[in-house]
Design an enzyme around this catalytic site. Sequence first.
Site, mmCIF file in Angstrom:
data_model
loop_
_atom_site.group_PDB
_atom_site.id
_atom_site.type_symbol
_atom_site.label_atom_id
_atom_site.label_comp_id
_atom_site.label_asym_id
_atom_site.label_seq_id
_atom_site.Cartn_x
_atom_site.Cartn_y
_atom_site.Cartn_z
ATOM 1 N N LEU A 271 28.389 28.033 68.283
ATOM 2 C CA LEU A 271 28.813 26.948 68.854
ATOM 3 C C LEU A 271 29.145 25.639 67.889
ATOM 4 C CD1 LEU A 271 26.304 24.764 68.985
ATOM 5 C CD2 LEU A 271 25.341 26.218 70.499
ATOM 6 N N ALA B 234 43.671 17.161 57.196
ATOM 7 C CA ALA B 234 43.236 16.550 55.973
ATOM 8 C C ALA B 234 42.508 15.240 56.414
ATOM 9 C CB ALA B 234 44.388 16.305 55.194
ATOM 10 N N GLY B 235 41.458 14.794 55.821
ATOM 11 C CA GLY B 235 40.646 13.752 56.289
ATOM 12 C C GLY B 235 39.514 13.425 54.981
ATOM 13 N N CYS C 224 25.796 21.705 59.820
ATOM 14 C CA CYS C 224 25.961 23.049 59.297
ATOM 15 C C CYS C 224 26.846 23.221 58.154
ATOM 16 C CB CYS C 224 26.824 23.709 60.442
ATOM 17 S SG CYS C 224 25.699 23.765 61.881
ATOM 18 N N THR D 252 20.604 29.575 61.502
ATOM 19 C CA THR D 252 21.355 30.145 60.318
ATOM 20 C C THR D 252 20.518 30.512 59.322
ATOM 21 O OG1 THR D 252 23.170 28.931 61.441
ATOM 22 C CG2 THR D 252 23.410 29.613 58.861
HETATM 23 P P1 NAD Z 1 17.685 20.779 65.376
HETATM 24 O O1 NAD Z 1 17.183 19.957 64.277
HETATM 25 O O2 NAD Z 1 18.660 20.109 66.254
HETATM 26 O O3 NAD Z 1 16.572 21.498 66.455
HETATM 27 C C1 NAD Z 1 15.599 22.126 65.718
HETATM 28 C C2 NAD Z 1 14.502 21.868 66.672
HETATM 29 O O4 NAD Z 1 13.383 22.715 66.361
HETATM 30 C C3 NAD Z 1 13.918 20.385 66.873
HETATM 31 O O5 NAD Z 1 14.058 20.164 68.055
HETATM 32 C C4 NAD Z 1 12.461 20.725 66.196
HETATM 33 O O6 NAD Z 1 11.569 20.008 66.824
HETATM 34 C C5 NAD Z 1 12.281 22.136 66.723
HETATM 35 N N1 NAD Z 1 11.289 22.735 65.741
HETATM 36 C C6 NAD Z 1 10.900 22.480 64.466
HETATM 37 N N2 NAD Z 1 9.660 23.133 64.122
HETATM 38 C C7 NAD Z 1 9.230 23.758 65.374
HETATM 39 C C8 NAD Z 1 8.024 24.556 65.461
HETATM 40 N N3 NAD Z 1 7.142 24.579 64.707
HETATM 41 N N4 NAD Z 1 7.882 24.994 66.760
HETATM 42 C C9 NAD Z 1 8.832 24.782 67.749
HETATM 43 N N5 NAD Z 1 9.909 23.828 67.506
HETATM 44 C C10 NAD Z 1 10.083 23.384 66.327
HETATM 45 O O7 NAD Z 1 18.610 21.945 64.692
HETATM 46 P P2 NAD Z 1 19.925 22.600 65.238
HETATM 47 O O8 NAD Z 1 21.110 21.661 64.986
HETATM 48 O O9 NAD Z 1 19.474 23.103 66.886
HETATM 49 O O10 NAD Z 1 20.053 23.779 64.403
HETATM 50 C C11 NAD Z 1 19.075 25.005 64.390
HETATM 51 C C12 NAD Z 1 19.559 26.161 63.853
HETATM 52 O O11 NAD Z 1 20.672 26.636 64.052
HETATM 53 C C13 NAD Z 1 19.917 25.777 62.456
HETATM 54 O O12 NAD Z 1 19.413 26.807 61.459
HETATM 55 C C14 NAD Z 1 21.395 25.478 62.186
HETATM 56 O O13 NAD Z 1 21.902 25.771 60.881
HETATM 57 C C15 NAD Z 1 21.920 26.668 63.191
HETATM 58 N N6 NAD Z 1 23.163 26.135 63.792
HETATM 59 C C16 NAD Z 1 23.331 25.005 64.324
HETATM 60 C C17 NAD Z 1 24.483 24.544 64.762
HETATM 61 C C18 NAD Z 1 24.860 23.340 65.057
HETATM 62 O O14 NAD Z 1 25.950 22.984 65.266
HETATM 63 N N7 NAD Z 1 24.010 22.241 65.117
HETATM 64 C C19 NAD Z 1 25.372 25.844 64.989
HETATM 65 C C20 NAD Z 1 25.229 27.006 64.722
HETATM 66 C C21 NAD Z 1 23.997 27.326 64.192
#
Ligand code: NAD
Length: 435
Positions: free
Chosen positions: A158, A257-258, A265, A126
């Site tokens: 997701l 509510a909560g 996110c 994101t």
């Molecule tokens: P996360 O922290 O769980 O995963 C990020 C991963 O990237 C980690 O495993 C980290 O080790 C790896 N990483 C960091 N630097 C790296 C590099 N240079 N090379 C390779 N790997 C590297 O994060 P997430 O929750 O999976 O979120 C990732 C993105 O997706 C964010 O932008 C988040 O906003 C977005 N997003 C998250 C969700 C959610 O529910 N978690 C939903 C939609 C979108």
Amino acid sequence: MKNICVVGTGYVGLVTGTCLAQAGHRVVCVDSDAKKIKMLQSGKVPIYEPGLEKLIRKNVRQKRLHFCGSIPDGMHHQGKSADAVFIAVGTPPLPDGSADLTTVEHVAMEITQALKQYTVIVEKSTVPVETGGWVAKTIQAYNYKNIPFDVASNPEFLREGSAVEDFLHPDRIVLGVSSKKAEKMLREIYEPIQAPIVVTDIKSAEIIKHASNSFLAMKISYINAVANLCEKTGADVTQVAHGMGLDKRIGASFLNAGAGYGGFCFPKDLEAFYWISKKKGYDFKLLQAVKEINEGQKEAVLHKVEEELWNLNGKRIGFLGLSFKPNTDDLRFAPSLEIIGHLQSKGASIQAYDPVAMPKAGRILKNVRLVRTAYECARGADALILMTEWSEFKDLDFKKIKNRMRRPVLIDARNLYDPAAMRKLGFNYRSIGRP
Ligand code: NAD
């Protein structure tokens, strides 16, 4: 079948990679965290997500899913070059609320150095609007061999706790593209997944994600604000929400509510959306109000505890649930952490139980006694706070719980229980926006 490389194996990257493998593609997941890659290569899954482990095992066995520790290896794995590279690394908040895009930039540079053939580089993380433009400029700057490429935005919607299901059965798939070639590639990648496809320009796709998450956060803050009025008037917010939610224009979801929203996110995306709007010259004040209401909900829980226990110094408080919502072990920006910190600063001692977040809690929480069951969590407590509405908490034996407590104070921060039933059992029961 496409060759796909996914960079980042967190909640989004690992689920994306696994589900695209399940859809029939050949996927290599890359992470810079060597420990994570080692775990995945040995068949262990570093996060809790229902159904994920089974799907990973199946796709690894069928040789569609691979893990490695470097981007060049991931992009050219076993002699096969990636058609598309998904960037799914973290975009955490900086102190001013903007998104930290340093990792996205570094990954874009690494991808460029490994380019050998036309590749679509897909923003899955994101990111604020105009990031796609910056990623393209970064690639152009380091693309000395002039290898053809396209940047695309494919935001992910997701939810943690149902991530696999959400990825395989999404409400829509958004493809932000700047060329027909990139659109064709992404359409082919997503062909096995049945969902309406929305094709937009890259900037619109980026805004769709921020605007959607901020809208959902707004819905939560809206019903929380209504709950505050209900508390002042003796109305019941669950009845109000039911009456509102049956209106199809409003919808019943996100009207619970909560203690407010949390997780990796909503808080950071709302902040980043506010920040980018301001940077572009628009003061999106509504988002500030959404944030303020959300902060107030955590204070409201603390206030209820103080109203019931007077001084907190020396009081023992049990937490049922720590994760920011059920079915996940994710504790990032969980309201529980902030509330625990406040209670501790006032001298309370904390004991806590969560069905799956205990290992992560053990690493993050300081001076919290982590126990193995909800009943142990009640032992000797002056108050219990229901923080996460895990289904196992719905059917607890509350007679047993009450017998173990020093004082029968139950603060239900998620409106999980029936107030009349809890009061009949002898609890001093408080919930959110209900008499
Ligand atoms: P996360 O922290 O769980 O995963 C990020 C991963 O990237 C980690 O495993 C980290 O080790 C790896 N990483 C960091 N630097 C790296 C590099 N240079 N090379 C390779 N790997 C590297 O994060 P997430 O929750 O999976 O979120 C990732 C993105 O997706 C964010 O932008 C988040 O906003 C977005 N997003 C998250 C969700 C959610 O529910 N978690 C939903 C939609 C979108």
